[in-house]
Design a protein around this motif. Sequence first.
Motif, PDB file in Angstrom:
ATOM      1  N   PRO A  26      23.786  84.020 -12.904  1.00  0.00           N
ATOM      2  CA  PRO A  26      23.406  82.712 -13.452  1.00  0.00           C
ATOM      3  C   PRO A  26      24.385  82.217 -14.500  1.00  0.00           C
ATOM      4  O   PRO A  26      25.090  83.000 -15.142  1.00  0.00           O
ATOM      5  CB  PRO A  26      22.023  82.987 -14.065  1.00  0.00           C
ATOM      6  N   LEU A  27      24.403  80.913 -14.689  1.00  0.00           N
ATOM      7  CA  LEU A  27      25.207  80.299 -15.739  1.00  0.00           C
ATOM      8  C   LEU A  27      24.392  80.258 -17.023  1.00  0.00           C
ATOM      9  O   LEU A  27      23.252  79.796 -17.028  1.00  0.00           O
ATOM     10  CB  LEU A  27      25.614  78.877 -15.336  1.00  0.00           C
ATOM     11  N   GLN A  28      24.989  80.724 -18.116  1.00  0.00           N
ATOM     12  CA  GLN A  28      24.342  80.740 -19.408  1.00  0.00           C
ATOM     13  C   GLN A  28      25.146  79.896 -20.394  1.00  0.00           C
ATOM     14  O   GLN A  28      26.354  79.714 -20.241  1.00  0.00           O
ATOM     15  CB  GLN A  28      24.247  82.176 -19.952  1.00  0.00           C
ATOM     16  N   VAL A  29      24.463  79.385 -21.427  1.00  0.00           N
ATOM     17  CA  VAL A  29      25.169  78.707 -22.513  1.00  0.00           C
ATOM     18  C   VAL A  29      26.108  79.714 -23.176  1.00  0.00           C
ATOM     19  O   VAL A  29      25.725  80.854 -23.450  1.00  0.00           O
ATOM     20  CB  VAL A  29      24.170  78.138 -23.544  1.00  0.00           C
ATOM     21  N   GLY A  30      27.334  79.308 -23.427  1.00  0.00           N
ATOM     22  CA  GLY A  30      28.328  80.197 -24.011  1.00  0.00           C
ATOM     23  C   GLY A  30      29.198  80.899 -22.991  1.00  0.00           C
ATOM     24  O   GLY A  30      30.140  81.610 -23.379  1.00  0.00           O
ATOM     25  N   SER A  31      28.914  80.725 -21.705  1.00  0.00           N
ATOM     26  CA  SER A  31      29.740  81.356 -20.668  1.00  0.00           C
ATOM     27  C   SER A  31      31.171  80.854 -20.749  1.00  0.00           C
ATOM     28  O   SER A  31      31.423  79.654 -20.904  1.00  0.00           O
ATOM     29  CB  SER A  31      29.170  81.042 -19.284  1.00  0.00           C
TER      30      SER A  31
END
Length: 459
Positions: A355-360
Amino acid sequence: MSTTTTAPAPGASEHDHLTATSPAPQPRVLLRLATAGSVDDGKSTLVGRLLHDSKSILADQLADVARVSEARGLEHVDLALLTDGLRAEREQGITIDVAYRYFATAKRSYILADCPGHVQYTRNTVTGSSTADVLVLLIDARHGVLEQTRRHLAVAALLRVPQVVVAVNKIDLVGYDRTVYEKVAAEVRAVSAGLGIEDITTIPTAALTGDNIVHTSDTMSWYHGPSLLQLLDGMLPSTDPVEGFRFPVQLVLRPQSSALDPRQIEYRGYAGQLTAGQVHVGDEVVVLPSGLSSRIAGIDLAGRQLDSAVAGQSVALRLTDDIDAPRGSLISSAADAPRPVTTLDAMVCWVAEQPLQVGSRVLLKHGSTTVKAVVDQIKGRLDLATMSPAPAQALALNDIGRISVRLAGPVMAESYLETRHGGAFVLVDPQSGWTLAAGMVRGHEAFGDSFTPPDDWQI
């Protein structure tokens, strides 16, 4: 349409007659076509029927398909095998990878991308549709609009596919019922309108029997429109409505061989493909992101000098000034040059398992430019059941969402609604090199006037 011919003069060969009286053949217009739909809607069969009935397959290919069909105990030739080339696809009877096929008619040359229907392969549909001029979306007449149908329409809306054709397939399994067709057609138009898709056409088809694929059907007397191929033959490829031109530099040409003409030793050409508009010798240009100005001194193509070049041509541009324009630079018309940006507000189709996370931390590839980037914010995702935005802390495989990205260097990105080339990008994993997402730069509302996001989705 009728044609008139003149008999050759006595003693002249048939070839001489044709050479003397026939006009020079005109190149066919290339149309990029993609197919999509839910599982078992008949996409591969439709493509196979299209190839078979337009006489675009070789005899040995058809013989091989007939042999495999007979070995499976089928009473008919399974035309879906013409596109399902992977062994896993044939064993399972499904499409997994995007299958590209090439065929031509008297009016068009086609590059066709047959995309998978399974939800887990939606990312392949994004790939196949990203360069399409036309998307042919199949719907099983028995089932109507499903969630995967909505997902594919949302992808078409996000990617701004210029023309969408909906084939209400397997109409033979509902007795060629006009009422069933009209109900499905009305439902798909309602969903499309909510996504802002304006150019959409529906056709009742039966791929297994060939009804309305290449030739119009005699079975459905109530349908008076064209067949699928007749409709496609009348369509034109899309062009970006950019007033000037855009030319991403892919390579700087500097011949070094002493065997060359001495006049060519100082040659400096900027090679790439014109992605939008038209450029002429003498045009005023600006090189971005440096902002330096110059003019076009020459346009070279395979050893020839041109007066102009149009979108789609790969050429080398020469400038009147000695300007540093390395790979990743953009040569643009000066009057409407885009502004370099270091932050992007974008819609993305997430195509990775993780999954894509904030801060990636990711790599963002835009044209011939690749820069490091960080995902600052996930603003939401599209709920395909309600076709409205929903809060999201992360984006999972096949999610469509809105994000904010901060870049380590400038890119010349533009609104995707104004230019598909200038507004498109991909996110790449910096470690593995795998593609993570297909992105579209926002400049206006992403889903049309009827799509009403909350305040934090506004520009």
